[in-house]
Write a protein that holds these residues in place. Structure first.
Motif, PDB file in Angstrom:
ATOM      1  N   TYR A 179       0.842  -1.201   0.000  1.00 25.43           N
ATOM      2  CA  TYR A 179       0.000   0.000   0.000  1.00 25.43           C
ATOM      3  C   TYR A 179       0.877   1.250   0.000  1.00 25.43           C
ATOM      4  O   TYR A 179       2.077   1.179   0.301  1.00 25.43           O
ATOM      5  CB  TYR A 179      -0.924  -0.006   1.217  1.00 25.43           C
ATOM      6  N   ASP A 181       0.241   4.254   1.885  1.00 27.75           N
ATOM      7  CA  ASP A 181       0.397   4.803   3.238  1.00 27.75           C
ATOM      8  C   ASP A 181      -0.508   4.067   4.215  1.00 27.75           C
ATOM      9  O   ASP A 181      -0.045   3.308   5.053  1.00 27.75           O
ATOM     10  CB  ASP A 181       0.105   6.300   3.237  1.00 27.75           C
ATOM     11  N   GLU A 182      -1.799   4.241   4.083  1.00 24.11           N
ATOM     12  CA  GLU A 182      -2.743   3.599   4.994  1.00 24.11           C
ATOM     13  C   GLU A 182      -2.895   2.115   4.649  1.00 24.11           C
ATOM     14  O   GLU A 182      -3.053   1.751   3.477  1.00 24.11           O
ATOM     15  CB  GLU A 182      -4.101   4.292   4.929  1.00 24.11           C
ATOM     16  N   ASP A 185      -7.406  -2.390   7.926  1.00 22.11           N
ATOM     17  CA  ASP A 185      -7.346  -3.031   9.240  1.00 22.11           C
ATOM     18  C   ASP A 185      -7.027  -4.516   9.151  1.00 22.11           C
ATOM     19  O   ASP A 185      -6.251  -5.033   9.966  1.00 22.11           O
ATOM     20  CB  ASP A 185      -8.681  -2.850   9.978  1.00 22.11           C
ATOM     21  N   VAL A 188      -3.235  -4.925   8.716  1.00 24.19           N
ATOM     22  CA  VAL A 188      -2.299  -4.274   9.641  1.00 24.19           C
ATOM     23  C   VAL A 188      -1.498  -5.340  10.389  1.00 24.19           C
ATOM     24  O   VAL A 188      -2.044  -6.313  10.904  1.00 24.19           O
ATOM     25  CB  VAL A 188      -3.058  -3.373  10.633  1.00 24.19           C
ATOM     26  N   SER A 193       3.571  -0.604   3.939  1.00 22.60           N
ATOM     27  CA  SER A 193       3.276   0.519   3.049  1.00 22.60           C
ATOM     28  C   SER A 193       4.591   1.109   2.548  1.00 22.60           C
ATOM     29  O   SER A 193       5.652   0.958   3.158  1.00 22.60           O
ATOM     30  CB  SER A 193       2.485   1.597   3.788  1.00 22.60           C
TER      31      SER A 193
END
Length: 248
Positions: A179, A181-182, A185, A188, A193
């Protein structure tokens, strides 16, 4: 050290690009790293299957190892006298893939060297040091060093303090940047990123960064820009045919 990108997509191949795949050459020794989906064809456009000297697999997700199976077929079905291909992978990770063919067909095509992430060993001229990095399955990030030159490769990984150690002063870091940046969920802790790559690459003082495993739809230019927020060195994105020549 001569590094050729065979593919750089994450999860599944796109119309014009396969998944993870690198060919690393040093003085005639050819090491294939993570032969994921759709990487065999660009490999065979460069050299015959019999010319690969060894394979390193970071983990067992098919976007990092699926094309090992047709590579072995291409070797053993064309010429059964070709030496067994040394394959290095986390212990137990390749059993399901190697079992999909008819029993015994590929037995003579490979010699499997299982290891535990964290082990160190040699592959041909390369000194290899591995790290256990966070992913859904055991994943072995690695440094490949020869003649004073180092390539660092993360495989797929979430955040880890070990990433700075793996990347420290490497001439080239090839890093998971699924990704920009973000991170959603559900991913994660298990994927990275481009912004995060920039932060640890800067701390580790790497010579250059090559972003890989971009999720289909991730904007490459946005990923490069995110990496450059914290890293001032050269940044590019893994695309088929990209070649990096490292000193040594």
């Amino acid at each position: 050290m001569h590094v050729v990108v065979l593919g750089g997509r994450g999860a599944w191949p796109s119309a014009g690009q396969g998944c993870a795949g690198l060919l690393v050459e040093y003085r005639g020794f050819r090491l294939l790293i993570d032969p994921g989906y759709a990487t065999l064809q660009p490999l065979l456009a460069r050299l015959p299957a019999s010319a690969v000297d060894a394979v390193y697999v970071s983990h067992d997700h098919p976007d990092h190892c699926a094309d090992l199976q047709p590579l072995l077929r291409a070797r053993v079905l064309r010429d059964r006298s070709v030496p067994a291909l040394p394959v290095y992978a986390p212990t137990g990770s390749l059993g399901p893939l190697l079992a999909i063919d008819e029993p015994g067909l590929l037995d003579a095509a490979y010699h499997l060297h299982g290891f535990n992430p964290g082990d160190a060993f040699d592959i041909g001229p390369f000194a290899v040091r591995t790290w256990s990095l966070p992913h859904w399955v055991p994943n072995a990030g690695a440094r490949f060093s020869v003649a004073g030159t180092t390539l660092a490769y993360t495989g797929d990984t979430g955040p880890s303090p070990m990433l700075v150690e793996l990347a420290r002063d490497a001439d080239l870091l090839i890093a998971d940047a699924t990704y920009v940046d973000e991170i959603p969920d559900e991913h994660v802790g298990f994927l990275s990123s481009a912004a995060e790559v920039g932060r640890y690459a800067g701390t580790a003082r790497v010579g250059a960064v090559l972003l890989t495993h971009l999720w289909p739809g991730t904007d490459p230019e946005a990923a490069i820009a995110a990496t450059r927020q914290a890293y001032a060195g050269p940044v590019s994105v893994a695309r088929p045919g990209v070649v990096v020549d490292l000193p040594g």
